[in-house]
Write a protein that holds these residues in place. Structure first.
Motif, short mmCIF file in Angstrom:
data_model
loop_
_atom_site.label_atom_id
_atom_site.label_comp_id
_atom_site.label_asym_id
_atom_site.label_seq_id
_atom_site.Cartn_x
_atom_site.Cartn_y
_atom_site.Cartn_z
N PHE A 1 -31.06 7.04 -44.50
CA PHE A 1 -30.30 8.47 -45.20
C PHE A 1 -28.72 9.25 -43.88
O PHE A 1 -27.87 9.25 -44.47
N THR A 2 -28.83 8.62 -42.10
CA THR A 2 -28.34 9.34 -41.51
C THR A 2 -27.68 8.55 -40.32
O THR A 2 -26.95 8.17 -39.57
N GLY A 3 -28.68 6.56 -40.18
CA GLY A 3 -28.78 6.18 -39.21
C GLY A 3 -29.07 6.83 -37.82
O GLY A 3 -28.72 5.94 -36.70
N TRP A 4 -29.59 7.77 -37.97
CA TRP A 4 -29.84 7.99 -36.65
C TRP A 4 -31.40 7.31 -36.41
O TRP A 4 -32.25 7.48 -36.57
N ASN A 5 -30.85 6.62 -35.46
CA ASN A 5 -31.90 5.38 -35.09
C ASN A 5 -33.34 6.23 -33.72
O ASN A 5 -34.10 5.31 -33.77
N TRP A 6 -32.15 7.40 -32.98
CA TRP A 6 -33.43 7.48 -31.88
C TRP A 6 -33.98 8.23 -32.59
O TRP A 6 -35.39 9.22 -32.09
N VAL A 7 -34.55 9.06 -34.24
CA VAL A 7 -35.17 9.59 -35.10
C VAL A 7 -37.17 8.54 -34.30
O VAL A 7 -38.20 9.66 -34.35
N ASP A 8 -36.23 7.54 -34.48
CA ASP A 8 -37.72 6.52 -34.86
C ASP A 8 -38.67 6.92 -33.36
O ASP A 8 -39.98 7.13 -33.10
N THR A 9 -37.32 7.00 -32.03
CA THR A 9 -38.28 7.27 -30.77
C THR A 9 -38.76 8.68 -31.52
O THR A 9 -40.02 9.06 -30.07
N VAL A 10 -38.54 9.37 -31.80
CA VAL A 10 -38.90 10.96 -31.77
C VAL A 10 -40.61 11.17 -31.88
O VAL A 10 -41.06 11.44 -32.06
N ILE A 11 -40.67 10.46 -33.45
CA ILE A 11 -41.99 10.52 -34.50
C ILE A 11 -42.87 9.78 -33.50
O ILE A 11 -43.62 10.16 -33.23
N ALA A 12 -42.23 8.39 -32.70
CA ALA A 12 -43.33 8.27 -31.67
C ALA A 12 -43.80 9.32 -31.14
O ALA A 12 -45.29 9.20 -30.23
N ILE A 13 -42.84 9.58 -29.89
CA ILE A 13 -43.23 10.97 -29.28
C ILE A 13 -44.18 11.89 -30.01
O ILE A 13 -44.82 12.10 -29.23
N ALA A 14 -43.49 12.14 -31.21
CA ALA A 14 -44.75 13.28 -31.49
C ALA A 14 -45.85 12.68 -31.66
O ALA A 14 -47.08 13.68 -31.49
N ILE A 15 -46.55 11.94 -32.34
CA ILE A 15 -46.91 10.88 -32.92
C ILE A 15 -48.40 10.84 -31.90
O ILE A 15 -49.74 11.94 -30.83
N GLY A 16 -47.58 10.83 -30.54
CA GLY A 16 -48.73 10.87 -28.90
C GLY A 16 -49.03 12.24 -28.46
O GLY A 16 -50.38 12.46 -27.82
N LEU A 17 -47.98 13.18 -28.82
CA LEU A 17 -48.49 14.41 -28.32
C LEU A 17 -49.56 15.12 -29.07
O LEU A 17 -50.60 15.96 -29.22
N TRP A 18 -49.63 15.17 -30.79
CA TRP A 18 -49.86 14.92 -31.02
C TRP A 18 -51.80 14.25 -31.53
O TRP A 18 -52.48 15.77 -31.45
N VAL A 19 -51.88 13.67 -30.32
CA VAL A 19 -53.32 13.10 -30.24
C VAL A 19 -53.75 13.96 -29.57
O VAL A 19 -55.12 13.72 -29.45
N LEU A 20 -52.77 14.11 -28.16
CA LEU A 20 -53.85 14.51 -26.81
C LEU A 20 -55.17 15.63 -26.93
O LEU A 20 -55.57 15.33 -26.40
N PRO A 21 -54.07 16.98 -27.30
CA PRO A 21 -54.99 18.08 -27.71
C PRO A 21 -56.63 17.68 -28.32
O PRO A 21 -57.49 17.53 -27.73
#
Length: 310
Positions: A175-195
């Motif tokens: 809906f926005t064309g913001w392709n950088w969101v894909d990278t942000v989601i990937a970072i969030a997944i990685g950080l969520w798993v660590l603790p």
């Protein structure tokens, strides 16, 4: 001097559930890898990487159950139950490595995020969510009784949240064309798993180091034993776990021979341990006097407790 020993049967693993979850997760992991490469989605690839750890976790968990069923022999007097803990530790280390890879790849893509084909990503992510939900349902019954199954369950759970994150990211990009969101989601997944991975690794290391199992208060346990009528002091008290469902205890108990029946005392001690602390695999050595293995401090404390009880 007397000795007593109680043996508990190891908890049965949910082998059938693990097998079904492995087939579901393994099959869909291949679809996510192919889809992530073709659709140019790092978030989808990160989810596929987590799903790969799910496959490894489930395969190792299944192997651990089968190995753990091997009979005790002359070289493995506790059997092979500790293999479950080694499997859980390996899964935790694997998750750390995957999270580090995803964060590195996200950093590489941050300055120049590629275009993402959102429709295909959405379809694959929705299917992945369904697969994870089914796998979690299969593993739910065994997660509280086995660190091995718990490790596999946590990895499937983290992958479920990853799939949901991919869906949200794909919708935002659509809906926005913001392709950088894909990278942000990937970072969030990685950080969520660590603790969560650290918690699992800490639990497995505690067992490997033969630490007191989670949920057992050692001073409280010692006091409960000292409160048993006839017990004068406790020393050489050790509580450890061979696996997440097999807690063991050994102790030297000094008792009053003039007023205590050794058989009745042994029965009272084992009942206290079983009812109050759910410890049934025990080795208790009864002594009429403090042996040379006891420290002066332990002997003094025991004597003080005995005098106070008179």
């Amino acid at each position: 001097m007397g000795k007593g020993s109680q043996h508990a049967l190891p908890a049965a693993g949910n082998e059938k559930a693990l097998r079904y979850a492995l087939m579901l997760t393994g099959g869909f992991m291949l679809a996510e890898v192919i889809g992530g490469v073709m659709l140019n989605s790092l978030a989808l690839l990160s989810d596929a990487a987590h799903m790969f750890t799910d496959v490894a976790a489930l395969a190792i968990a299944l192997a651990a159950i089968r190995v753990g069923r091997r009979a005790v022999d002359d070289r493995r007097t506790f059997g092979y139950h500790r293999f479950e803990i080694l499997a859980a530790a390996f899964n935790a280390l694997l998750l750390f490595g995957v999270a580090a890879y995803i964060l590195f790849e996200a950093w590489q893509r941050w300055s120049n995020p590629p275009a993402v084909q959102t429709t295909g990503v959405l379809v694959i992510a929705v299917l992945g969510t369904i697969v994870n939900l089914v796998s979690m349902r299969l593993l739910a019954s065994g997660k509280d009784s086995s660190l091995n199954v718990k490790g596999a369950y946590l990895e499937v759970w983290s992958d479920l949240l990853g799939s949901i994150g991919v869906i949200v990211g794909a919708l935002v990009i659509l809906f926005t064309g913001w392709n950088w969101v894909d990278t942000v989601i990937a970072i969030a997944i990685g950080l969520w798993v660590l603790p969560r991975t650290w918690i699992l690794l800490k639990e497995t290391l505690n067992i490997l180091l033969e630490g007191v199992p989670e949920g057992i208060d050692l001073p409280q346990l010692k006091q409960a034993l000292l409160d048993v009528p006839g017990v004068m002091s406790i020393h050489e008290l050790h509580v450890w776990a061979v696996s997440s469902a097999k807690t063991s205890l050994s102790a030297h108990v000094v008792y009053i021979p003039e007023s205590t029946n050794p058989a009745e005392l042994m029965d009272s001690i084992t009942q206290v341990l079983a009812k109050q602390f759910e410890i049934t695999h025990t080795t208790i050595q009864l002594e009429t006097g403090v042996c040379g293995m006891a420290s002066t401090e332990a002997s003094d404390k025991g004597a003080e407790h005995w005098k106070a009880s008179l």
